[in-house]
Design an enzyme around this catalytic site. Structure first.
Site, PDB file in Angstrom:
ATOM      1  N   GLU A 124     -11.495  14.634  39.312  1.00 45.61           N
ATOM      2  CA  GLU A 124     -10.717  14.787  40.547  1.00 45.61           C
ATOM      3  C   GLU A 124     -11.577  15.130  41.755  1.00 45.61           C
ATOM      4  O   GLU A 124     -11.252  14.729  42.870  1.00 45.61           O
ATOM      5  CB  GLU A 124      -9.665  15.889  40.390  1.00 45.61           C
ATOM      6  CG  GLU A 124      -8.537  15.523  39.450  1.00 45.61           C
ATOM      7  CD  GLU A 124      -7.583  16.684  39.225  1.00 45.61           C
ATOM      8  OE1 GLU A 124      -7.567  17.618  40.060  1.00 45.61           O
ATOM      9  OE2 GLU A 124      -6.885  16.671  38.209  1.00 45.61           O
ATOM     10  N   VAL A 125     -12.612  15.918  41.533  1.00 47.07           N
ATOM     11  CA  VAL A 125     -13.422  16.370  42.670  1.00 47.07           C
ATOM     12  C   VAL A 125     -14.742  15.592  42.682  1.00 47.07           C
ATOM     13  O   VAL A 125     -15.498  15.637  41.694  1.00 47.07           O
ATOM     14  CB  VAL A 125     -13.683  17.888  42.602  1.00 47.07           C
ATOM     15  CG1 VAL A 125     -14.560  18.327  43.777  1.00 47.07           C
ATOM     16  CG2 VAL A 125     -12.369  18.658  42.599  1.00 47.07           C
ATOM     17  N   HIS A 167     -19.902  18.491  38.742  1.00 45.74           N
ATOM     18  CA  HIS A 167     -19.676  19.856  38.267  1.00 45.74           C
ATOM     19  C   HIS A 167     -19.574  19.861  36.753  1.00 45.74           C
ATOM     20  O   HIS A 167     -19.144  18.881  36.147  1.00 45.74           O
ATOM     21  CB  HIS A 167     -18.414  20.473  38.882  1.00 45.74           C
ATOM     22  CG  HIS A 167     -17.193  19.613  38.758  1.00 45.74           C
ATOM     23  ND1 HIS A 167     -16.960  18.538  39.576  1.00 45.74           N
ATOM     24  CD2 HIS A 167     -16.141  19.677  37.903  1.00 45.74           C
ATOM     25  CE1 HIS A 167     -15.809  17.973  39.236  1.00 45.74           C
ATOM     26  NE2 HIS A 167     -15.301  18.629  38.217  1.00 45.74           N
ATOM     27  N   HIS A 185     -17.793  22.056  33.700  1.00 44.62           N
ATOM     28  CA  HIS A 185     -16.827  23.083  33.309  1.00 44.62           C
ATOM     29  C   HIS A 185     -17.454  23.878  32.165  1.00 44.62           C
ATOM     30  O   HIS A 185     -17.823  23.285  31.137  1.00 44.62           O
ATOM     31  CB  HIS A 185     -15.535  22.450  32.801  1.00 44.62           C
ATOM     32  CG  HIS A 185     -14.791  21.621  33.799  1.00 44.62           C
ATOM     33  ND1 HIS A 185     -13.632  22.038  34.406  1.00 44.62           N
ATOM     34  CD2 HIS A 185     -15.037  20.374  34.287  1.00 44.62           C
ATOM     35  CE1 HIS A 185     -13.185  21.081  35.221  1.00 44.62           C
ATOM     36  NE2 HIS A 185     -14.020  20.062  35.161  1.00 44.62           N
ATOM     37  N   ILE A 219      -9.906  27.395  39.734  1.00 46.11           N
ATOM     38  CA  ILE A 219      -8.666  27.901  40.333  1.00 46.11           C
ATOM     39  C   ILE A 219      -7.485  27.737  39.379  1.00 46.11           C
ATOM     40  O   ILE A 219      -6.466  28.427  39.542  1.00 46.11           O
ATOM     41  CB  ILE A 219      -8.414  27.176  41.678  1.00 46.11           C
ATOM     42  CG1 ILE A 219      -7.512  28.009  42.577  1.00 46.11           C
ATOM     43  CG2 ILE A 219      -7.852  25.770  41.465  1.00 46.11           C
ATOM     44  CD1 ILE A 219      -7.482  27.513  44.023  1.00 46.11           C
TER      45      ILE A 219
HETATM   46  P1  AMP Z   1     -12.440  17.580  37.455  1.00 49.66           P
HETATM   47  O1  AMP Z   1     -11.134  17.031  36.984  1.00 49.66           O
HETATM   48  O2  AMP Z   1     -13.497  17.589  36.398  1.00 49.66           O
HETATM   49  O3  AMP Z   1     -12.891  16.942  38.754  1.00 49.66           O
HETATM   50  O4  AMP Z   1     -12.167  19.112  37.725  1.00 49.66           O
HETATM   51  C1  AMP Z   1     -11.943  19.661  38.985  1.00 49.66           C
HETATM   52  C2  AMP Z   1     -11.616  21.120  38.769  1.00 49.66           C
HETATM   53  O5  AMP Z   1     -11.704  21.767  40.032  1.00 49.66           O
HETATM   54  C3  AMP Z   1     -10.212  21.387  38.227  1.00 49.66           C
HETATM   55  O6  AMP Z   1     -10.314  22.108  36.996  1.00 49.66           O
HETATM   56  C4  AMP Z   1      -9.557  22.221  39.328  1.00 49.66           C
HETATM   57  O7  AMP Z   1      -8.699  23.223  38.822  1.00 49.66           O
HETATM   58  C5  AMP Z   1     -10.754  22.809  40.041  1.00 49.66           C
HETATM   59  N1  AMP Z   1     -10.563  23.169  41.438  1.00 49.66           N
HETATM   60  C6  AMP Z   1     -10.016  22.410  42.418  1.00 49.66           C
HETATM   61  N2  AMP Z   1     -10.043  23.068  43.585  1.00 49.66           N
HETATM   62  C7  AMP Z   1     -10.636  24.261  43.346  1.00 49.66           C
HETATM   63  C8  AMP Z   1     -10.959  25.400  44.136  1.00 49.66           C
HETATM   64  N3  AMP Z   1     -10.682  25.441  45.447  1.00 49.66           N
HETATM   65  N4  AMP Z   1     -11.568  26.452  43.554  1.00 49.66           N
HETATM   66  C9  AMP Z   1     -11.847  26.423  42.233  1.00 49.66           C
HETATM   67  N5  AMP Z   1     -11.571  25.395  41.422  1.00 49.66           N
HETATM   68  C10 AMP Z   1     -10.968  24.322  41.971  1.00 49.66           C
END
Ligand code: AMP
Length: 135
Positions: free
Chosen positions: A115-116, A120, A122, A50
Site C-alpha cells: 500500500e505504501v 519497508h 514489517h 498504526i
Molecule cells: P504495506 O501493505 O506493506 O504497504 O504496509 C503498509 C503499512 O503501513 C500498513 O501495515 C499500515 O497499517 C501502515 N501505516 C500506514 N500509515 C501509517 C502511519 N501513518 N503510521 C504507521 N503505520 C502506517
C-alpha cells in the site's frame, strides 16, 4: 505519481514506478506526520505500525527514496543495504524478539497488496504467528 491498482477500497502500488515524495512514509521521514518512533540511525527509521497485526508490529524503512524492495535491492548503495538490514536485526534484538522469534515481511507490488510506495519491512512478533500466510 506512483501507478496504482485498485484492490477493494485500497490502492496497491506497482512497486516499480517513480518515487512519490508525498507518500506517507516520506512525510514521516520529513517530520510532517508524527510516528511512534522505535529507533533511528543514519540509514533507517523504525516506528510502530498504526494498525498492528501482532503484539509487536514495527515498520523499518530506509531513509533513501526507494519505492519497494525491488527498487531498494537494485539501486541502494552497499552501505545503505548493509546499514538498513543491520538496523532491522538490531531492533529485533532490542525488542527482545530473538529468543521467541519473529517474522519479517516486505510486500512488493500488487499481488502482495503493498500500500505504501516507500520500501519497508514489517517486523512482527510477541506471540506465535502461526504458519506462513497464503490467502
Ligand atoms: P504495506 O501493505 O506493506 O504497504 O504496509 C503498509 C503499512 O503501513 C500498513 O501495515 C499500515 O497499517 C501502515 N501505516 C500506514 N500509515 C501509517 C502511519 N501513518 N503510521 C504507521 N503505520 C502506517
Amino acid at each position: 505519481m506512483q501507478a496504482t491498482t485498485t484492490l477493494g477500497d485500497k490502492m496497491a502500488v506497482n512497486g516499480l514506478g517513480p518515487y512519490d515524495d508525498q507518500n506517507i512514509f516520506a512525510r514521516i521521514l520529513r517530520g510532517e506526520i508524527p510516528c511512534r518512533k522505535v529507533a533511528e540511525d543514519a540509514f533507517s527509521l523504525a516506528f510502530h505500525d498504526i494498525a498492528p497485526q501482532a503484539p509487536v508490529h514495527v515498520l523499518v524503512i530506509p531513509k533513501g527514496a526507494y519505492v519497494s524492495f525491488s527498487d531498494f535491492s537494485a539501486k541502494a548503495s552497499e552501505a545503505e543495504i548493509t546499514g538498513f538490514f543491520r538496523a532491522v536485526g538490531a531492533i529485533a534484538k532490542r525488542l527482545e524478539l530473538e529468543s521467541p522469534g519473529y517474522r519479517l515481511i516486505a510486500n512488493m507490488g500488487p499481488d502482495s497488496n503493498q500500500e505504501v510506495p516507500h520500501f519497508h519491512v514489517h517486523l512482527m512478533g510477541g506471540k506465535n504467528l502461526g504458519r506462513m500466510l497464503v490467502a
